[in-house]
Design an enzyme around this catalytic site. Sequence first.
Site, PDB file in Angstrom:
ATOM      1  N   ASP A 136      45.747  35.597  47.116  1.00 53.87           N
ATOM      2  CA  ASP A 136      45.879  36.856  46.387  1.00 53.87           C
ATOM      3  C   ASP A 136      46.698  37.887  47.153  1.00 53.87           C
ATOM      4  O   ASP A 136      47.113  37.659  48.297  1.00 53.87           O
ATOM      5  CB  ASP A 136      44.492  37.431  46.088  1.00 53.87           C
ATOM      6  CG  ASP A 136      43.817  36.744  44.916  1.00 53.87           C
ATOM      7  OD1 ASP A 136      44.517  36.066  44.152  1.00 53.87           O
ATOM      8  OD2 ASP A 136      42.591  36.883  44.773  1.00 53.87           O
ATOM      9  N   LYS A 160      47.562  39.839  41.910  1.00 58.43           N
ATOM     10  CA  LYS A 160      47.548  40.783  40.798  1.00 58.43           C
ATOM     11  C   LYS A 160      47.560  42.186  41.377  1.00 58.43           C
ATOM     12  O   LYS A 160      46.760  42.517  42.240  1.00 58.43           O
ATOM     13  CB  LYS A 160      46.290  40.587  39.927  1.00 58.43           C
ATOM     14  CG  LYS A 160      46.226  39.236  39.238  1.00 58.43           C
ATOM     15  CD  LYS A 160      44.922  39.094  38.469  1.00 58.43           C
ATOM     16  CE  LYS A 160      44.910  37.791  37.686  1.00 58.43           C
ATOM     17  NZ  LYS A 160      44.988  36.611  38.553  1.00 58.43           N
ATOM     18  N   MET A 180      37.785  49.537  42.833  1.00 62.20           N
ATOM     19  CA  MET A 180      38.919  49.742  41.914  1.00 62.20           C
ATOM     20  C   MET A 180      38.690  50.950  41.001  1.00 62.20           C
ATOM     21  O   MET A 180      39.024  50.925  39.821  1.00 62.20           O
ATOM     22  CB  MET A 180      39.147  48.472  41.068  1.00 62.20           C
ATOM     23  CG  MET A 180      39.461  47.241  41.895  1.00 62.20           C
ATOM     24  SD  MET A 180      39.455  45.691  40.943  1.00 62.20           S
ATOM     25  CE  MET A 180      37.673  45.411  40.760  1.00 62.20           C
TER      26      MET A 180
END
Length: 271
Positions: free
Chosen positions: A49, A71, A186
């Site tokens: 990632d 991502k 997040m």
Amino acid sequence: MSVGSEDPALPAADLLGTVYLVGAGPGDPELITLKAHRLLQCCDALVYDSLVPTALLELTPVDCERHFVGKRRGHHSVPQPSTNAVLVDLARRHRTIVRLKGGDPFLFGRGGEEAAHLASHGVPVQVVPGVTAGIAAPAYAGIPITHRKAGSSVTFVTGHEEIDKGRPGVDWQGLARSSDGLVIYMGLHNLRRICDELIAGALAPETPAAVIQQGTVSGQRLLVSCLGELADAAEAEGYGSPSIVVIGQVVLERVESCAPPPADVEMPIPF
């Protein structure tokens, strides 16, 4: 975990490689587990990632096949179905595949989705837990996320939800009344709305709050404020992702002298 394959094109399960869903930790490469370290040193293929430190990638063998599937908000991202397909394909061709995911693979990391997809195709899967940023980032800032005097419960919650997940979103007002402390992943992009919802749910604007950016690595920043002023302060001081938000009385229990120095590792910043 594995189940019988429904895909006639796949080899028998005993001929497929094993996919290890490995937690890379929060950023400081020294926080990975011994098992993760061993698997990285012997894997045939690596799928990783965005927030995986380069130091961990360098542990893999020179002939290891690498695939980046990161991502990032606002940037081109590899769709999850594509990542799933890559993992199945690699299991057909290699014996040991490491799927390296930031933090812990089963905490806001889609590890459960990937494990289920692999299992449905008869691919053996093993999970190697990792240190999650929601614990490590506050710890590196000296903030205990639970404390006998300040917080006996803590809730881990995502501030960035998929709009197509098919169920109601986070009940922020309900969380304001049900947990001593919140650790939000997040959440910076939606921070103002989150704070407003928590206050509407009867959490006092004076409630201590903090933002930790780039936790555990060089560039780590700490903002201590209160719930009612947190969004304005974070915006004024230019805080960005990746960040962990901590809300609750535990923020007042911060012990600066016990915080370890962040690792001398630069991490990519997803905007």
